[in-house]
Every structure is written in C-alpha cells, then in structure tokens.
Design an enzyme around this catalytic site. Structure first.
Site, PDB file in Angstrom:
ATOM      1  N   TYR A   1       0.827  -1.196   0.000  1.00  0.00           N
ATOM      2  CA  TYR A   1       0.000   0.000   0.000  1.00  0.00           C
ATOM      3  C   TYR A   1       0.866   1.252   0.000  1.00  0.00           C
ATOM      4  CZ  TYR A   1       0.932   0.898   4.971  1.00  0.00           C
ATOM      5  OH  TYR A   1       1.541   1.187   6.169  1.00  0.00           O
TER       6      TYR A   1
ATOM      7  N   LYS B   1       6.547  -1.973   1.987  1.00  0.00           N
ATOM      8  CA  LYS B   1       5.334  -1.374   2.564  1.00  0.00           C
ATOM      9  C   LYS B   1       4.154  -2.330   2.380  1.00  0.00           C
ATOM     10  CE  LYS B   1       3.224   3.191   3.182  1.00  0.00           C
ATOM     11  NZ  LYS B   1       3.659   3.334   4.583  1.00  0.00           N
TER      12      LYS B   1
ATOM     13  N   LEU C   1      11.248   1.295   7.340  1.00  0.00           N
ATOM     14  CA  LEU C   1      10.691   1.698   6.057  1.00  0.00           C
ATOM     15  C   LEU C   1      11.311   3.025   5.644  1.00  0.00           C
ATOM     16  CD1 LEU C   1       8.429   1.147   3.884  1.00  0.00           C
ATOM     17  CD2 LEU C   1       7.020   2.719   5.219  1.00  0.00           C
TER      18      LEU C   1
ATOM     19  N   GLU D   1      11.787   2.359  14.518  1.00  0.00           N
ATOM     20  CA  GLU D   1      10.854   3.366  13.989  1.00  0.00           C
ATOM     21  C   GLU D   1       9.552   3.278  14.753  1.00  0.00           C
ATOM     22  OE1 GLU D   1       9.949   2.489   9.904  1.00  0.00           O
ATOM     23  OE2 GLU D   1       9.803   0.341  10.287  1.00  0.00           O
TER      24      GLU D   1
END
Length: 287
Positions: free
Chosen positions: A33, A149, A207, A182
């Site tokens: 996505y 992702k 990411l 993250e």
C-alpha cells in the site's frame, strides 16, 4: 457527502465497494500500500510514492496492475470524486483473487487495486504539533522485511494500541540490541543537544519513509547536520528534542517518551522549523 472508492477500474460508493473473500490481500496480507498526502488540492510527492510502490511490488513479485500514468489518474480522480482538498489518498494492490493456497497463483492473475481518499483537519494537526505528542516504547517483533510497505501490519496495530492504552499517540519499536527502529506508523528522530538531527539509516530495519526522505533535503537546505545512526530510548530522553515523520503527521514534535519529558517537555524550535519548511521541498501535482 457519499464517499467513493475505486476498485478494479470501477468507482463505487463505499457501501457497495468490495473484493473477493479469496483475495490474497485478505487471506495472506499478500499486498502492498501507499498513502499520499493531499494538500490545497494537490497530491504531495506522488513520484516518490510511486517509486516506492514499484519497489515494494518488485520485492513481493506482484506485477504493476497498470502504467504509472494510469495509476496517477486513478489517484487524482478518486481524490476529486471525494472532494478532498486537504487529506490523503490510500492505494492498495494485492496479488489478486485465487483459490486459497500459500504458493503464488498464475503470474498472469490480475492484481486487485483499491483506492480511497478522505479529508484531514489541518487545523487539528497544527494544534497537535503546537502541543506535541507522547510516545511509548515496545519490543520490535515484526518480520525482517519492514522495508517493504506491506499490509501485514498486525504488530504495528498492537503497538499503536499499546500507545493508546498508555495515553500516548505513537509507539517506537526497540530492537533486540536496545535501539529504536521506527514508530508503528512513522519514522523516529531526535535532535541532540548540539543541534544534530539523528534518525536510523533506511536499511532493512525500517521503512524508507517519503516524508523522511524529503526532510533530509529540507535539513540540508537549512544547513542542519544529520546523523543517520541508531539511538537508544535513553539517548532520546536526554536529547534536546524528538519528533516523528509520516505523510499523515508531517513533522510532529514528541515531548515525552515512556512518561519522561524530552527537553523542556514542549515542542522544540528545530522540529517546528522543519514542519514549517517541509512543503517547500515537496513535489506538488494538481488533482
């Protein structure tokens, strides 16, 4: 106003939009996505988002469902049909519909494409940035390929819920070596006492956020020093400032971590300056 979704070439009311129960995105999270900001009636950084989309698809060996030009038209048209001037457009592509089997189906299977758009309250975001947010830490229990992702976000959902239950807005994952990787849906940054920006390198451990990428350019333009390295929660609580970045939050100051104030417990000048300067370095494409 009725919300409209794009599903496999058709624009449908949300209530009527659907995919097969045998879609591999539903069965296996076999999908990727992207979320692209819409600001003042323009898509923000669509080229970078489509670049990352293509990389994610290649890594999972899912083929592009259409040309980039056609996909950009779909993103813009979905945003227009939903009359979104400030908000976001969400794109999801799965490997497609096939009888449930872990092995890949026929490579010529048409991928499933879903696009939605929704408005965001910019004033609410600015008010939150002026106040800052609280963050908690959680162990990083995700699969190793978080650079893709993928829609396989269950650990991220659990982390976000842990934040909510602790009265915070975000959770930072901490790896087995004790370093922050993250956030559950954001990239993590700190500002050292000597004014250096620190964020983890965009390797397989995190990411490569589009907002993160643009912010590196903003920092260079402002003459700020950036250190791409890991940092610990302890270093974060001893830093001058901290913040998160994402397409939906932009640059959002972090004022506490696990209940401990960062800096003076208020949004710092560096984070606020970066937030103010951010969109000057972005690509903008009218809807």
């Amino acid at each position: 106003m009725t919300r409209i979704a794009h599903v496999n070439g058709r624009y449908l009311r949300h209530a009527n939009a659907a995919v097969s129960i045998e879609d591999r995105g539903f069965q296996f999270a076999d999908a990727v996505y992207e979320v692209c900001e819409i600001r003042d009636g323009e898509l923000v950084d669509p080229t970078r988002h489509l670049d990352r989309l293509e990389r994610s698809l290649r890594e999972l060996r899912i083929r592009m469902p259409m040309s980039r030009a056609a996909l950009l038209v779909v993103l813009k048209e979905t945003a227009r049909r939903n009359r979104v001037r400030d908000g976001s457009v969400y794109l999801q592509i799965s490997r497609g519909q096939a009888p449930r089997d872990h092995a890949f189906p026929d490579p010529q299977l048409p991928p499933t494409v879903v696009v939605t758009a929704k408005p965001h309250d910019r004033a609410k975001g600015e008010a939150q940035a002026a106040k800052g947010i609280a963050v908690v830490t959680v162990p990083d229990n995700r699969w190793e390929r978080v650079d893709i992702k993928s829609v396989g976000l269950l650990p991220n959902c659990l982390a976000k819920q842990a934040a909510v239950e602790a009265g915070a807005k975000e959770a930072w994952f901490v790896d087995a070596d004790g370093f922050v990787t993250e956030g559950s849906s954001t990239n993590a940054w700190i500002v050292t006492r000597d004014g250096h920006l620190v964020t983890r390198p965009a390797e397989f451990g995190i990411l490569r956020g589009i907002t993160r990428t643009v912010l590196l350019e903003v920092a260079a333009r402002l003459g700020l020093t950036v250190e791409e390295r890991a940092f610990t929660p302890q270093e974060a609580t001893e830093a001058a400032e901290a913040f998160i970045t994402a397409a939906t939050t932009l640059v959002m100051p972090v004022v506490s971590l696990d209940g401990r104030a960062i800096g003076d417990g208020r949004p710092g000048p560096t984070a606020l300056a970066l937030r103010q300067a951010f969109h000057a370095s972005t690509e903008r494409v009218p809807l």
